[in-house]
Design an enzyme around this catalytic site. Sequence first.
Site, PDB file in Angstrom:
ATOM      1  N   PRO A 289       0.832  -1.208   0.000  1.00  0.00           N
ATOM      2  CA  PRO A 289       0.000   0.000   0.000  1.00  0.00           C
ATOM      3  C   PRO A 289       0.864   1.255   0.000  1.00  0.00           C
ATOM      4  CG  PRO A 289      -0.120  -1.134   2.134  1.00  0.00           C
ATOM      5  CD  PRO A 289       0.713  -1.987   1.244  1.00  0.00           C
ATOM      6  N   GLU A 290       0.622   2.116  -0.953  1.00  0.00           N
ATOM      7  CA  GLU A 290       1.315   3.400  -0.986  1.00  0.00           C
ATOM      8  C   GLU A 290       0.335   4.473  -0.517  1.00  0.00           C
ATOM      9  OE1 GLU A 290       4.207   4.601  -3.562  1.00  0.00           O
ATOM     10  OE2 GLU A 290       4.740   2.643  -4.366  1.00  0.00           O
TER      11      GLU A 290
END
Length: 272
Positions: free
Chosen positions: A2-3
């Site tokens: 997840p960014e």
Amino acid sequence: MPELPEVETTRRGLAPHLVGQRIETAVVRNAALRVPVPSGLAKKLAGSTIRNVGRKGKYLLIDCGNGTLIVHLGMSGRLWLVDAGAAIDKHDHFDLVLSNRRIVRLRDPRRFGLVVWQASTAPEHPLLASIGPEPLSPDFTGGWLYDITRNRSAAIKLVIMDSHVVAGVGNIYASEALFRAGINPKLPARRIGRERYALLADKIRETLEAAIRAGGSTLRDFVGGDGRAGYFQNEHLVYGRGGEPCVNCATPIREIRQGARSTFYCPVCQRR
Ligand SMILES: [Zn+2]
């Protein structure tokens, strides 16, 4: 992984369901995350009401009035809402149980995520204290990038991935933003001038905002569902496209290693 856009989409997806809800308890099934989940967390949380769900970089900040629950999704984490009685997976390490019979659940197979507590009277948690400006806030400007890089000879791609410089620009969006700005990822940061930094700051913001917009359609996945990671499968301009033609000039996209991570760029559009 997840960014920032996934974390922001998680925040936006959960906030309307959490704000105003009373916390009944917390369940820690496995405290061995990147940072151990503090003991006694259930006692601190029980009875408090969630006031806000915020974010700093890739950290989610659940404001519980008497303190803040800080959650990071690590490499593989997912935070979503299930009904009481939903089946528990072996990777479901943490539950925040709400008094409306719903549960905010953290599933994290690789356990690089974390759940920590910061009392409202405590100074800012060390995890958050050294984080640079939020890229979607007005504090993040080309002038800031220019000033902070005057003595830095490291490659610009590595510098914008440094969380002290700007919060939460990960590997994918660093490559994408540099392509949009026409800047070579290997260029020493101190050799870039004010004008190009102004353009880069704009492109970092534009790239992240586009990804957040694209993620809006997956918002429903943050309520119910089976908890499979719903990370975005975006159409990237350069990332993951090594050897494929550049969307601007058809030159094959080049893939190199920088700081043990893959970088993708167009050798023509990003010549300097
Ligand atoms: Zn090109």
